[in-house]
Enzyme design. Structure first.
Site, PDB file in Angstrom:
ATOM      1  N   ARG A 103       0.850  -1.196   0.000  1.00  0.00           N
ATOM      2  CA  ARG A 103       0.000   0.000   0.000  1.00  0.00           C
ATOM      3  C   ARG A 103       0.881   1.239   0.000  1.00  0.00           C
ATOM      4  O   ARG A 103       1.765   1.361   0.850  1.00  0.00           O
ATOM      5  CB  ARG A 103      -0.873   0.035   1.263  1.00  0.00           C
ATOM      6  CG  ARG A 103      -1.875  -1.057   1.340  1.00  0.00           C
ATOM      7  CD  ARG A 103      -3.012  -0.709   2.277  1.00  0.00           C
ATOM      8  NE  ARG A 103      -2.614  -0.204   3.582  1.00  0.00           N
ATOM      9  CZ  ARG A 103      -3.470   0.259   4.488  1.00  0.00           C
ATOM     10  NH1 ARG A 103      -4.760   0.283   4.228  1.00  0.00           N
ATOM     11  NH2 ARG A 103      -3.056   0.680   5.655  1.00  0.00           N
ATOM     12  N   THR A 107      -1.597   7.248   0.010  1.00  0.00           N
ATOM     13  CA  THR A 107      -2.928   7.086  -0.578  1.00  0.00           C
ATOM     14  C   THR A 107      -3.603   5.765  -0.217  1.00  0.00           C
ATOM     15  O   THR A 107      -4.798   5.596  -0.453  1.00  0.00           O
ATOM     16  CB  THR A 107      -2.811   7.124  -2.118  1.00  0.00           C
ATOM     17  OG1 THR A 107      -1.967   6.021  -2.514  1.00  0.00           O
ATOM     18  CG2 THR A 107      -2.204   8.423  -2.609  1.00  0.00           C
ATOM     19  N   ASP A 199       0.149  -3.255  12.368  1.00  0.00           N
ATOM     20  CA  ASP A 199       0.650  -3.612  11.038  1.00  0.00           C
ATOM     21  C   ASP A 199       1.021  -5.100  11.035  1.00  0.00           C
ATOM     22  O   ASP A 199       1.987  -5.515  11.681  1.00  0.00           O
ATOM     23  CB  ASP A 199       1.880  -2.754  10.703  1.00  0.00           C
ATOM     24  CG  ASP A 199       2.295  -2.936   9.249  1.00  0.00           C
ATOM     25  OD1 ASP A 199       2.283  -1.945   8.499  1.00  0.00           O
ATOM     26  OD2 ASP A 199       2.625  -4.088   8.864  1.00  0.00           O
ATOM     27  N   ASP A 202       4.618  -6.044   9.813  1.00  0.00           N
ATOM     28  CA  ASP A 202       5.665  -5.697  10.785  1.00  0.00           C
ATOM     29  C   ASP A 202       5.653  -6.647  11.977  1.00  0.00           C
ATOM     30  O   ASP A 202       6.706  -7.018  12.495  1.00  0.00           O
ATOM     31  CB  ASP A 202       5.476  -4.252  11.270  1.00  0.00           C
ATOM     32  CG  ASP A 202       5.971  -3.246  10.239  1.00  0.00           C
ATOM     33  OD1 ASP A 202       6.800  -3.611   9.386  1.00  0.00           O
ATOM     34  OD2 ASP A 202       5.522  -2.084  10.284  1.00  0.00           O
TER      35      ASP A 202
HETATM   36  C1  PRP Z   1      -1.244  -4.849   4.320  1.00  0.00           C
HETATM   37  C2  PRP Z   1      -2.042  -6.135   4.362  1.00  0.00           C
HETATM   38  C3  PRP Z   1      -2.811  -6.091   3.074  1.00  0.00           C
HETATM   39  C4  PRP Z   1      -3.097  -4.623   2.908  1.00  0.00           C
HETATM   40  C5  PRP Z   1      -4.507  -4.361   3.323  1.00  0.00           C
HETATM   41  O1  PRP Z   1      -0.135  -4.982   3.533  1.00  0.00           O
HETATM   42  O2  PRP Z   1      -1.257  -7.272   4.518  1.00  0.00           O
HETATM   43  O3  PRP Z   1      -2.105  -6.597   1.964  1.00  0.00           O
HETATM   44  O4  PRP Z   1      -2.191  -3.924   3.781  1.00  0.00           O
HETATM   45  O5  PRP Z   1      -4.847  -3.040   3.111  1.00  0.00           O
HETATM   46  P1  PRP Z   1      -5.889  -2.575   2.006  1.00  0.00           P
HETATM   47  O6  PRP Z   1      -7.077  -3.447   2.161  1.00  0.00           O
HETATM   48  O7  PRP Z   1      -6.151  -1.148   2.380  1.00  0.00           O
HETATM   49  O8  PRP Z   1      -5.248  -2.694   0.663  1.00  0.00           O
HETATM   50  P2  PRP Z   1       0.923  -3.789   3.323  1.00  0.00           P
HETATM   51  O9  PRP Z   1       0.577  -3.007   2.105  1.00  0.00           O
HETATM   52  O10 PRP Z   1       1.075  -3.036   4.600  1.00  0.00           O
HETATM   53  O11 PRP Z   1       2.251  -4.558   2.960  1.00  0.00           O
HETATM   54  P3  PRP Z   1       3.125  -5.617   3.791  1.00  0.00           P
HETATM   55  O12 PRP Z   1       2.293  -6.864   3.964  1.00  0.00           O
HETATM   56  O13 PRP Z   1       4.280  -5.815   2.887  1.00  0.00           O
HETATM   57  O14 PRP Z   1       3.502  -5.014   5.111  1.00  0.00           O
HETATM   58  N1  URA Z   2      -2.571  -3.398   6.942  1.00  0.00           N
HETATM   59  C1  URA Z   2      -2.228  -3.779   8.196  1.00  0.00           C
HETATM   60  O1  URA Z   2      -1.253  -4.514   8.387  1.00  0.00           O
HETATM   61  N2  URA Z   2      -2.987  -3.335   9.213  1.00  0.00           N
HETATM   62  C2  URA Z   2      -4.048  -2.555   9.049  1.00  0.00           C
HETATM   63  O2  URA Z   2      -4.705  -2.202  10.033  1.00  0.00           O
HETATM   64  C3  URA Z   2      -4.385  -2.163   7.744  1.00  0.00           C
HETATM   65  C4  URA Z   2      -3.636  -2.609   6.702  1.00  0.00           C
END
Ligand code: PRP
Ligand code: URA
Length: 208
Positions: A103, A107, A199, A202
């Site tokens: 993400r 945005t 997160d 993380d």
């Molecule tokens: C997180 C999560 C989803 C997304 C959800 O990933 O694992 O893929 O956000 O959010 P959305 O429904 O608003 O798209 P992130 O983009 O943080 O990446 P990561 O798993 O690499 O930390």
């Molecule tokens: N991705 C995450 O890991 N946590 C949230 O709350 C939203 C998106």
């Protein structure tokens, strides 16, 4: 399709520990895996079975098996990969495809960076796995990529979903069945799920 919220006292118990900010990396990973077992169990309820003959220590008998090769599980990288362990405990021969999306921090729109599915994906049932469904942007983009590849049956397993994202995703893709363990209250101003768990990536990978 209406999302299916999987309910079980044990699942609620595990979710409570998962949400707790004091829960450390090792336990967080184990809980993601255990909760995924419940979701996978539910999502496989409609799996087709075929009859086989097995020989018990006493007699020959008929039994039922699924065709593990029919299913591809597709984690959205990174956090979705934390769910693979739970999936392969249930379906050891499941094929795994990877969808790389993150993400944009400003945005919250998904940015594509990787996509690799097993051969013959158009004839498989694909189950997307990602612990968080927030705005729904990543989930919707993952579904679009799979549909462009000719996939006809898609399910989506998430651990925690926000009502806003669930609504958007189910309206955009009414043919996709979503399974989740919790539907939380809302998204906050920076698109995080509240109460949520923070997160997920993380916390699984210990990056913060
Ligand atoms: C997180 C999560 C989803 C997304 C959800 O990933 O694992 O893929 O956000 O959010 P959305 O429904 O608003 O798209 P992130 O983009 O943080 O990446 P990561 O798993 O690499 O930390
Ligand atoms: N991705 C995450 O890991 N946590 C949230 O709350 C939203 C998106």
């Amino acid at each position: 399709m209406e999302p299916i919220k999987v309910s079980h006292p044990l699942l609620e118990h595990k979710l409570a520990i998962l949400r707790d900010k004091k829960t450390g990396t090792k336990e967080f990973r184990e809980l993601i895996s255990e909760i995924t077992l419940f979701l996978c169990y539910e999502a496989m309820k409609d799996a087709k079975t075929h009859e086989v003959e097995v020989e018990t220590p006493l007699v020959k008998t008929k039994a039922l098996m699924i065709d593990e090769n029919n299913y591809v599980f597709a984690p959205i990288i990174r956090a979705g990969t934390g769910m693979i362990d739970g999936i392969v405990k249930m379906i050891p021969n499941a094929k795994i495809g990877h969808i790389g999306l993150y993400r944009d921090e400003e945005t919250a729109t998904p940015v594509r960076y990787y996509y690799k599915m097993p051969a013959g994906i158009e004839n498989k049932e694909v189950i997307i796995i990602d612990p968080m469904l927030a705005t729904g942007g990543s989930g919707m983009d993952a579904i679009t990529l799979l549909k462009e590849d000719g996939v006809k049956k898609i399910k989506f397993l998430s651990i925690i979903a926000a009502p806003e994202g669930l609504k958007k995703l189910t309206e955009a893709h009414p043919d996709v069945q979503v399974y989740c363990a919790a539907i939380d209250e809302r998204l906050n101003e920076v698109h995080y799920i509240v109460p949520g768990l923070g997160d997920a990536g993380d916390r699984i990978f210990g990056t913060k």
